[in-house]
Design a protein around this motif. Structure first.
Motif, short mmCIF file in Angstrom:
data_model
loop_
_atom_site.label_atom_id
_atom_site.label_comp_id
_atom_site.label_asym_id
_atom_site.label_seq_id
_atom_site.Cartn_x
_atom_site.Cartn_y
_atom_site.Cartn_z
N ILE A 11 -64.61 -12.85 -71.71
CA ILE A 11 -65.16 -11.50 -71.74
C ILE A 11 -66.52 -11.50 -71.89
N LEU A 12 -67.20 -12.73 -72.70
CA LEU A 12 -68.55 -12.62 -73.10
C LEU A 12 -69.59 -12.18 -71.94
N PRO A 13 -69.16 -13.08 -70.74
CA PRO A 13 -70.44 -12.49 -69.70
C PRO A 13 -70.12 -11.27 -69.12
N LEU A 14 -68.87 -10.61 -69.39
CA LEU A 14 -69.12 -9.13 -69.10
C LEU A 14 -69.78 -8.34 -70.07
N MET A 15 -69.62 -8.53 -71.10
CA MET A 15 -70.37 -8.15 -72.49
C MET A 15 -71.94 -8.04 -72.20
N HIS A 16 -72.28 -9.25 -71.79
CA HIS A 16 -73.68 -9.42 -71.56
C HIS A 16 -74.21 -8.38 -70.37
N ALA A 17 -73.43 -8.21 -69.41
CA ALA A 17 -73.92 -7.62 -68.29
C ALA A 17 -73.73 -6.17 -68.45
N LEU A 135 -59.48 -8.45 -63.11
CA LEU A 135 -59.95 -7.19 -63.49
C LEU A 135 -61.28 -7.13 -63.05
N ARG A 136 -62.09 -8.27 -62.92
CA ARG A 136 -63.68 -8.39 -62.96
C ARG A 136 -63.99 -7.49 -61.52
N PRO A 137 -63.55 -7.78 -60.58
CA PRO A 137 -63.82 -6.73 -59.41
C PRO A 137 -63.48 -5.28 -59.26
N VAL A 138 -62.70 -5.02 -60.16
CA VAL A 138 -62.44 -3.46 -60.28
C VAL A 138 -62.71 -2.72 -61.68
N ALA A 139 -63.04 -3.53 -62.59
CA ALA A 139 -63.13 -2.68 -64.19
C ALA A 139 -64.38 -3.48 -64.82
N ASP A 140 -64.87 -2.93 -66.13
CA ASP A 140 -65.72 -3.65 -66.71
C ASP A 140 -65.06 -4.19 -67.99
N TRP A 141 -65.95 -4.34 -69.08
CA TRP A 141 -65.64 -5.21 -70.12
C TRP A 141 -64.56 -4.36 -70.98
N TRP A 145 -61.10 -5.73 -72.52
CA TRP A 145 -60.41 -5.73 -73.88
C TRP A 145 -59.13 -4.90 -73.82
N TRP A 146 -59.09 -3.85 -73.24
CA TRP A 146 -57.81 -3.11 -73.35
C TRP A 146 -56.73 -3.72 -72.67
N ALA A 147 -56.84 -4.45 -71.65
CA ALA A 147 -56.08 -4.93 -71.11
C ALA A 147 -55.49 -6.34 -71.79
N SER A 148 -56.31 -6.97 -72.44
CA SER A 148 -56.29 -8.14 -73.40
C SER A 148 -55.24 -7.63 -74.61
N ALA A 149 -55.59 -6.45 -75.03
CA ALA A 149 -54.72 -5.92 -76.14
C ALA A 149 -53.30 -5.48 -75.58
N ALA A 150 -53.35 -4.96 -74.32
CA ALA A 150 -51.90 -4.96 -73.81
C ALA A 150 -51.05 -6.01 -73.62
#
Length: 407
Positions: A11-17, A135-141, A145-150
């Protein structure tokens, strides 16, 4: 625990972006989680009864899942730090209780069977990495996180009725084979082995010093790669390659503990520790020195196949040396190394992640040098002096069947 502790890496690269997280702040968040993990391990060392608490296991499962779900609720780095700290504590407690349960209920089974259970860490890494990749092509950071929580919630439900270790029925110290089997498991066995009888056998201080230095340095080098590998790969090869590599890390880690335990029946553990560290250093350095998809994928496999194996081998070696409270001391050094790793490379991250990986590989190579020193005159046939009958450790040339009988 594999999800809650390691999903931060993909998730770190997504949070950078998408969240404006700087490289330095990313390193600080990683450090927060590792500080929490050390605190959780210390709780287990200082209060061994926690490993038998089902209530604490369930509380930790809820806390870990809740902190994952809360990460997208803010852009405040201080709040993220405050969330990753208890996530680290909960991760350590979950792992400690699970390890204790495994070693308690499976002590009559072959040592490789708990090793497969420890592969759950790798499975958590692979599942969370695959989830973020999809998730990367269709969602953001936030969605990641929510998906990982699920995902963590589903696994928490499956873990809810895990039976912790039963309360002790006698004050007699554990027999040596059980202590050795515990040490072979992984870093969190510090809690279950910390109360092993401190009877002193042969003087093993110089070998333990080399082992302690090697394992502490491994904590520094491994965690740099474990935190920034995906970001480093994506920096040179934008796209899904970094996330795919992280999935490979998890898949390679699944059988690694059982594999290294089996290899330990035929070869000297110091030799295997040296080999694993050299292989890991090569794996860490590949994306920085070569780059490209083949190097990234080979790096992922080499790293995933060794980081749990190094813990298995180091802790088994400490138990073999019978140094007082060896597993607890090794775990403390390793945990401190994990805290220092991201802090040590933070100044280098302004220039990208390649220098950080080179430094990590160099530190792991120094750890390999310490492991080479450990090999010199290592007491493979050391006789362990205890209140019970003496137990001779298996030589590396003994048959697998004989070695298994000692475990």
């Amino acid at each position: 625990m594999g999800v809650g502790r390691f999903v931060y890496t993909p998730i770190l690269p997504l949070m950078h972006a998408g969240a404006g997280l700087s490289a330095g702040a990313g390193a600080n968040l990683a450090t927060a989680n590792y500080i929490g993990y050390l605190l959780g391990a210390l709780v287990g060392i200082l209060a061994p009864a926690v490993v038998r608490s089902r209530a604490l296991l369930r509380i930790s499962l809820v806390v870990l899942t809740g902190t994952l779900a809360a990460m997208p609720a803010t852009h405040d780095t201080a709040v993220w730090f405050a969330l990753r700290l208890p996530a680290g504590v909960a991760s350590a407690l979950i792992f400690v209780i699970a390890v204790s349960s495994l070693l308690s209920h499976l002590r009559e089974y072959p040592a490789h069977l708990p090793g497969w259970a420890f592969g759950g860490v790798g499975a958590g890494i692979a599942l969370s990495g695959l989830l973020v990749l999809l998730l990367r092509p269709v969602a953001d950071w936030r969605a990641a996180w929510w998906a990982s929580a699920a995902l963590a919630a589903v696994l928490a439900v499956a873990s809810w009725n895990l039976r912790p270790e039963a309360p002790p029925t006698t004050t007699q110290a554990p027999q040596a084979p059980q202590a050795i089997q515990a040490a072979q498991a992984t870093e969190a066995t510090a809690v279950t082995a910390a109360t092993v009888d401190d009877s002193r056998g042969p003087r093993t201080h110089r070998w333990f010093t080399a082992l302690f230095a090697s394992y502490t340095l491994e904590g520094i080098g491994y965690i740099i790669a474990g935190t920034f590998l995906v970001a480093a790969i994506e920096q040179s090869s934008p796209g899904p390659l970094g996330g795919g590599a992280w999935v490979l890390v998890g898949l390679a880690a699944v059988p690694s503990s059982a594999l290294w335990a089996r290899l330990g029946r035929r070869w000297s553990r110091p030799d295997l520790l040296l080999a694993a560290l050299v292989v890991q250093a090569v794996g860490i350095a590949l994306p920085a020195l070569i780059g490209g998809a083949p190097a990234a994928l080979v790096s992922a496999v080499l790293f995933g196949a060794t980081f749990i194996g190094v813990s298995t081998l180091a802790l088994a070696t400490g138990a073999h040396l019978e140094f007082p409270r060896s597993v607890a001391l090794l775990t403390a050094g390793y945990s401190v190394g994990q805290i220092l790793g991201p802090l040590a490379v933070a100044p280098l991250l302004h220039h990208g992640y390649q220098q950080a990986l080179v430094l990590a590989a160099s530190v792991v190579l120094v750890a390999a040098v310490a492991a080479a020193v450990l090999r010199i005159g290592f007491p493979h046939h050391m006789v362990v002096v205890r209140a019970t009958a003496p137990v001779r450790q298996p030589a590396p040339t003994e048959s697998a069947a004989d070695a298994g009988s000692h475990r």
